[in-house]
Scaffold this active site. Structure first.
Site, mmCIF file in Angstrom:
data_model
loop_
_atom_site.group_PDB
_atom_site.id
_atom_site.type_symbol
_atom_site.label_atom_id
_atom_site.label_comp_id
_atom_site.label_asym_id
_atom_site.label_seq_id
_atom_site.Cartn_x
_atom_site.Cartn_y
_atom_site.Cartn_z
ATOM 1 N N MET A 1 0.843 -1.194 0.000
ATOM 2 C CA MET A 1 0.000 0.000 0.000
ATOM 3 C C MET A 1 0.877 1.241 0.000
ATOM 4 O O MET A 1 1.854 1.321 0.732
ATOM 5 C CB MET A 1 -0.917 -0.006 1.232
ATOM 6 N N GLU A 2 0.468 2.231 -0.829
ATOM 7 C CA GLU A 2 1.309 3.389 -1.120
ATOM 8 C C GLU A 2 1.137 4.560 -0.180
ATOM 9 O O GLU A 2 1.447 5.703 -0.538
ATOM 10 C CB GLU A 2 1.027 3.869 -2.548
ATOM 11 N N ASN A 3 0.664 4.347 1.053
ATOM 12 C CA ASN A 3 0.481 5.457 1.993
ATOM 13 C C ASN A 3 1.629 6.447 1.851
ATOM 14 O O ASN A 3 2.797 6.065 1.784
ATOM 15 C CB ASN A 3 0.452 4.943 3.434
ATOM 16 N N HIS B 1 6.530 -0.224 -7.714
ATOM 17 C CA HIS B 1 5.112 0.122 -7.857
ATOM 18 C C HIS B 1 4.685 1.133 -6.797
ATOM 19 O O HIS B 1 4.091 2.177 -7.115
ATOM 20 C CB HIS B 1 4.270 -1.155 -7.732
ATOM 21 N N GLU B 2 4.991 0.844 -5.538
ATOM 22 C CA GLU B 2 4.527 1.724 -4.461
ATOM 23 C C GLU B 2 5.228 3.079 -4.492
ATOM 24 O O GLU B 2 4.608 4.109 -4.177
ATOM 25 C CB GLU B 2 4.730 1.047 -3.106
ATOM 26 N N HIS C 1 3.710 5.364 -7.003
ATOM 27 C CA HIS C 1 2.469 5.951 -6.492
ATOM 28 C C HIS C 1 2.706 7.268 -5.752
ATOM 29 O O HIS C 1 1.769 8.067 -5.619
ATOM 30 C CB HIS C 1 1.790 4.987 -5.523
ATOM 31 N N GLU D 1 -3.413 3.113 -10.570
ATOM 32 C CA GLU D 1 -2.879 1.751 -10.591
ATOM 33 C C GLU D 1 -2.303 1.344 -11.941
ATOM 34 O O GLU D 1 -1.300 0.624 -11.995
ATOM 35 C CB GLU D 1 -3.960 0.767 -10.154
#
Length: 904
Positions: free
Chosen positions: A287-289, A321-322, A325, A344
């Site tokens: 998850m990209e928080n 990927h993250e 983001h 995404e």
């Protein structure tokens, strides 16, 4: 190494004290007072500016309390303020004033996950206001919102922690908020925690951001840190203390990739820190928080001695990927979840682009093609949806996190990059990010802002009509309209099948939607602008042709033996070569397959077998093409051949067709025997060679190919006799474990090692091997323990259940488990999530009988809508079974005849 009890997204700084107030009177649906017209979406007349949030979790009682002051801008006078709240008990609510606070009545709608705030006789006037809410709740039992977790130390001690997962609609379960991505605000957060008394951590005010990107963790993790070359002060990797030695690779990778994105996007990373945390209980892959990206342990932790090449590739990709983001999604955020692909699809695309440049030795582009084939599998069904599609309620929103948003989104971006050239594409996305920083966007903004109001002028292209040849017809008579082109790919579902018919120098082209199991006439309204590329037997130079109409013709400079469209599968479309056009391609593959690139060979394999499914090509022609594979050595063609052929015998395993099943398995072993025999049981070779080695040896041993079985058994016994202390080559460890799990003694030994290992990669390999075992009672035990969540983590259950469903000894067990535990699974994983969708489709997609079709349909039709009856994944599952039935009824006789001739 730094030991912390709390991680958040920004640096420490003083904040204001929370203000308290008196009791509040609560309204309910049955009481007198104003009536409300609840709506799924919040009105934009009230916007949050700043959240001043205090959270106090208790890891002993497993609950939390909190206070939030929300600074609001009221743009239109209103008597009621609506915001989100889910499973929170709100004990006090008021609006702060210059003299005395006004107590607010709180009315709640569980259905809409909202509360309404009002005060009799009070109007929220235009301008700025501050509301304050006091709330409490239990830490969630699921993997969403503010949820509880734990891990076990090497000595067996169980330690508690609490973590968050807010995307897409779960911040509202941690604190009352405007929980939609367009309501960006600043956050000032304090966390109180118990440590020989109560301590309070105060965090700097955040940048302007959406609620789903907020994150906090209460834990006793350790960290290692570095500074980036571009000046990010602290980049850290956090994990449970006993696994900190496995954090170094992730740290170095994060530093490299963060600097790369700084350069590529020409926008400095805006925060002073970036934390990467490995969470023991974590449903999502990552998850990209913003500033605190969170990961499964297996997605972040790497040990050179125990982790395989596939592990290394996967970890690098998920970090890429993250971190992508942090720009695509965090800095610039979609306005609403219908355009999730802007987050995404771009992040999936950038993970490949970034790693190809920064880690070329990983050969990441070998695996991009698989993403497009996966997307096409979903996109070829009636239940597919456009990349950008309307959604309203939380379940619909969660269903957007699928292969269409991720994989198809990435594939059409890759096609656009090839179409525009990498330089022009890069220039466009930089403009997009700079123009919309800290804002929200919709689909059209991308084309308008980054490509000169949607029209790409001739910069970088040969636009002189006089200089164009018919063979390089890249545009039509007008300027290129990128928005018009891309709207055909993002605003309608599916993808085109291009039918090619060659008559001398004339190449006739026709496009129609590729769709399984439907009347083709129903697709007549679908039309794409397709950037075609092709090579011929006389020229390897890539030629281009933009197909904007249903039919068109291009002319070649000379007659050719064969023509191959969609060079390297850079376009998101399928190609059918009509009137014998496949025959010269098959002959070329058999004569000298290296004329085509590995990606071209993989796409030929994919296309021809998929065309069998809709009756465009007979099965024997596709099987004749596959015969060339005895000379194949590259990873993508080999794995794609397995992807097309293995599911065929998997269908037979569930229909008691033992004779035909074994003939097909024997054909595949013989087809790849030379390549299997050439494999070394070591970690030598390139990344592609090592990934292929694991794939081939696992296949060979599962198929009981004697030389493979002997070596795997010998290695397992040696490893077991050494009590697991002997080092096995990481790239063949799964093969050895899988062979060992075939016996009761070996299975039990592996389980013991699973329970005590501190290496997530080793855990993942052992778990997979245990699920491949033919011991059905052991498989049932595995599923029960994973559901309970004590010996196996519950977040492992979806992949475990799917793996068990592929096992010929337990496929019905997996379906029965899904049915009998459906309510608990929905409660734990949440309706519409990818975990639920993957289980629904994964458990059922190898059924091919009318009896199982009726059973699956009956079960899901018996559910209420709020328990999943209308899930898109249910429709996908039913369509897949229907397609399997059609395939088997039509092709089984032909397959039997062909194997009788070609079997060894």
């Amino acid at each position: 190494m730094l030991k912390l009890s709390i991680i958040l997204f920004l640096s420490l700084t003083p904040t204001l004290d929370a203000r308290d107030g008196g009791n509040v009177v609560f309204g309910s649906f049955g009481t007198t007072g104003p009536s409300f017209e609840w709506k799924m979406r919040l009105t934009d007349s009230v916007k949050p500016l700043l959240y001043d949030l205090l959270i106090h979790p208790n890891l002993t009682s497993l609950n939390f309390t909190g206070t939030v002051q929300i600074h609001l801008e009221v743009q239109r006078e209103t008597k009621h303020i609506f915001l989100h709240s889910k499973n929170l008990h709100i004990s006090k609510a008021f609006i702060l004033g210059s003299r005395h606070p006004h107590h607010l009545v709180v009315r709640e709608s569980e259905l809409y996950e909202q509360i309404a705030l009002f005060c009799e006789g009070f109007t929220f006037t235009r301008g700025n206001h501050i509301i304050q809410l006091h709330f409490s709740a239990n830490l969630s039992d699921s993997f969403h919102g503010f949820y509880k977790g734990s891990y076990t130390t090497r000595s067996g001690e169980v330690r508690s922690l609490a973590s968050t997962q807010f995307e897409p609609t779960h911040a509202r379960a941690a604190f009352p908020c405007f929980d939609e991505p367009s309501f960006k605000a600043n956050f000032s957060i304090r966390i109180q925690r118990h440590h020989y008394g109560v301590l309070e951590d105060k965090y700097d005010v955040s940048v302007k951001m959406s609620t789903y990107l907020v994150a906090f963790i209460i834990c006793d993790f350790l960290s290692i840190s570095k500074r980036s070359q571009h000046g990010v002060e602290v980049i850290s990797v956090y994990t449970v203390p006993e696994k900190i030695s496995q954090a170094e690779y992730a740290l170095n990778t994060a530093v490299t990739l963060l600097d790369f994105y700084d350069d590529y996007f020409e926008i400095p990373y805006p925060l002073p820190k970036q934390d990467l945390a490995a969470i023991p209980d974590f449903q999502s892959g990552a998850m990209e928080n913003w500033g605190l990206t969170t990961y499964r342990e297996s997605g972040l932790l790497f040990d050179p001695e125990r982790s395989s090449t596939s592990d290394k590739l996967g970890i690098t990709k998920v970090i890429g990927h993250e971190l992508a983001h942090q720009w695509f999604g965090n800095l610039v955020t979609m306005h609403w979840w219908n355009d999730l692909w802007l987050n995404e699809g771009f992040a999936k695309f950038m993970e490949f682009l970034s790693i190809d440049i920064t880690y070329p030795e990983l050969q990441v582009n070998d695996y991009f093609l698989e993403k497009c084939f996966t997307a096409m599998g979903v996109d070829s069904l009636r239940s597919s949806h456009p990349i950008s599609t309307p959604v309203e309620n939380p379940a619909e929103i969660r269903e957007m996190f699928d292969d269409v948003s991720y994989q198809k989104g990435a594939c059409v971006l890759n096609m656009l990059r090839d179409f525009l050239t990498p330089e022009v594409f890069k220039m466009g996305i930089i403009r997009y990010l700079k123009k919309h920083s800290y804002q929200n966007t919709v689909n059209a903004h991308l084309w308008y802002s980054d490509l000169d109001a949607g029209r790409l002028k001739a910069a970088g292209f040969c636009s002189d009509r006089k200089s164009r040849t018919s063979a390089s017809k890249w545009y039509m008579e007008d300027d290129l309209n990128v928005k018009a082109l891309m709207d055909t790919w993002t605003l309608q579902e599916g993808f085109p099948m291009i039918t090619v018919e060659v008559k001398g120098r004339e190449v006739r082209l026709k496009q129609e939607r590729y769709l399984k199991g439907a009347d083709p006439s129903k697709n007549s309204s679908f039309l794409w602008q397709v950037p075609l590329t092709y090579i011929t037997s006389s020229s390897r130079s890539v030629q281009r042709f933009l197909l904007k109409t249903r039919k068109d013709v291009l002319y070649l400079p000379m007659e050719v033996e064969w023509i191959k469209f969609n060079v390297d599968m850079r376009g998101y479309y399928m190609v059918h070569y009509e009137d014998g056009g496949w025959d010269p391609l098959i002959r070329q593959l058999q004569h000298n397959h290296t004329v085509f690139s590995g990606n071209d060979r993989a796409s030929l394999i994919h296309n021809i077998f998929q065309l069998v499914s809709i009756g465009k090509v007979p099965l024997d022609k596709a099987l004749s093409l596959s015969v060339y594979l005895r000379h194949e050595v590259e990873v993508m063609p080999v794995t794609q051949a397995f992807s097309e052929l293995v599911p065929l015998y998997k269908l037979m395993e569930k229909r008691n067709m033992a004779v035909l099943e074994h003939k097909l398995k024997g054909f595949l072993v013989h087809l790849f025997q030379g390549l299997i025999d050439a494999q070394q049981w070591s970690d030598e070779g390139s990344v592609a060679e090592r990934v292929l080695r694991n794939y081939l040896l696992l296949f060979a041993c599962v198929r009981r190919y004697a030389p493979c079985v002997r070596t795997a058994q010998e290695l397992f016994h040696k490893w077991k006799d050494a009590d697991g202390e002997m080092r096995l080559p990481a790239d063949v460890r799964l093969v050895v474990y899988t062979e060992g799990a075939r016996t009761e003694e070996g299975w039990d030994f592996l389980l013991e090692k699973y329970l005590h290992t501190m290496y997530p990669s080793e855990k993942a390999q052992i778990k997979a091997a245990l699920s491949y075992s033919p011991l059905a009672h052991k498989l049932h035990w595995l599923l029960e323990r994973a559901l309970k969540g004590d010996m196996l983590k519950t977040h492992e259950l979806p992949s475990l259940l799917i793996s068990v469903s592929k096992n010929p000894k337990s496929y019905k067990m997996a379906w029965d488990f899904l049915k009998s535990n459906w309510q608990e699974l929905v409660k734990k994983f949440d309706l519409g999530t990818s975990s639920i969708s993957r289980m629904v489709v994964g458990v059922t997609n190898q059924y091919s009988t009318k009896e199982m079709l009726n059973e699956v349909r009956l079960f899901f039709s018996s559910l209420q809508d709020d328990m999943g009856a209308r899930l898109r994944s249910v429709q996908q599952a039913l369509e897949n079974i229907e397609e399997n039935i059609r395939w088997m009824e039509k092709n089984t006789p032909l397959l039997t005849e062909w194997l009788n001739i070609h079997s060894v």
